[in-house]
Design an enzyme around this catalytic site. Structure first.
Site, PDB file in Angstrom:
ATOM      1  CG  ASP A 140      -1.867  -1.133   1.278  1.00  0.00           C
ATOM      2  OD1 ASP A 140      -2.191  -1.661   0.195  1.00  0.00           O
ATOM      3  OD2 ASP A 140      -2.289  -1.506   2.392  1.00  0.00           O
TER       4      ASP A 140
HETATM    5  N1  URA Z   1      -1.208  -5.988   3.820  1.00  0.00           N
HETATM    6  C1  URA Z   1      -1.729  -4.753   3.836  1.00  0.00           C
HETATM    7  O1  URA Z   1      -2.796  -4.521   4.386  1.00  0.00           O
HETATM    8  N2  URA Z   1      -1.046  -3.770   3.187  1.00  0.00           N
HETATM    9  C2  URA Z   1       0.150  -3.967   2.587  1.00  0.00           C
HETATM   10  O2  URA Z   1       0.738  -3.030   2.042  1.00  0.00           O
HETATM   11  C3  URA Z   1       0.687  -5.261   2.597  1.00  0.00           C
HETATM   12  C4  URA Z   1      -0.009  -6.258   3.225  1.00  0.00           C
END
Ligand code: URA
Length: 240
Positions: A107
């Site tokens: 993310d």
């Molecule tokens: N899980 C998440 O919620 N976000 C990420 O960036 C990676 C794994």
């Protein structure tokens, strides 16, 4: 020993532009091969251990690229971004030119270990849950982490878009408000949704390890490095 290839093709394969442009780089005296100025784009060169220098910058030849990147916050793992700049803007332009892709996305606000490659088989192997390759996330939470929550994560939680539960394969409490959790899948916002499902919340998320490969301590945020066969071996080792 790999078969020698023309310099023009080598430069093209590394992402330095079209074959014509690569030939012009040689004619413009902008390419060195193992420290020696090149003058013939058609010259056949052995690629084993080849070190190029293009426009004054050293460049190791790699038939396939395998990169470890320390992702900073506020960058998106996409070429066409929506709200934040792209992680690709932090990489040398030949990587983008030769089509490197993130191996699974983080993310925009997640930090840490991101693999980037142009080897489709490697990307598949590292992302399929079938290979059981653990990814370790360090999670900081606003509320204290309880034994009950950790138990729940290990036993499995059901997320709203799939009746099949997802599990943490390991959970280690690091402090009152931080946890190291290992998962083998890579569902959409998986860690954040798992933490919400057990009644807590993610304040900060950082990926610290994939397989047995840990983020190198000397790799600063926004920096990248080549991965070598020994690193690739560590990446595919399963962990508990
Ligand atoms: N899980 C998440 O919620 N976000 C990420 O960036 C990676 C794994």
């Amino acid at each position: 020993m790999a078969k020698p290839i023309s310099l023009e093709k080598i430069l093209f394969s590394q992402g330095f532009g079209t074959r014509r442009y690569c030939a012009d780089l040689v004619y413009a005296d902008l390419v060195k091969v193992n420290g020696v100025l090149a003058d013939d784009p058609e010259e056949r060169i052995a690629t084993d251990g080849l070190m190029l220098n293009v426009e004054g910058k050293d460049w190791e030849y790699h038939e396939k690229a395998y990169i470890a990147f320390n992702k900073p916050p506020n960058y998106e793992c996409s070429h066409k971004t929506t709200h934040h700049p792209s992680v690709y803007s932090l990489l040398p332009s030949p990587f983008v030119e030769r089509g490197l892709q993130c191996v699974g996305r983080l993310d925009y606000d997640t930090t840490g270990l991101l693999l980037i490659s142009d080897d489709g088989q490697f990307i598949h192997k590292m992302t399929t849950p079938k290979k059981n390759i653990g990814k370790v996330y360090r999670i900081t939470t606003p509320d204290p982490i309880t034994e009950k929550q950790m138990d729940h994560l290990i036993k499995g939680v059901v997320l709203d878009d799939d009746p099949k539960p997802c599990f943490a394969t390991a959970c280690e409490k690091l402090s009152e408000n931080s946890l190291a959790m290992t998962i083998v899948e890579g569902r959409y916002h998986q860690v954040k949704r798992m933490m919400a499902a057990v009644g807590n919340h993610v304040e900060h998320l950082h990926r610290s390890q994939i397989g047995a490969y840990c983020m190198p301590a000397d790799l600063a945020q926004g920096e990248w490095r080549w991965l070598y066969p020994n690193d690739l071996k560590q990446l595919s080792q399963s962990i508990q």
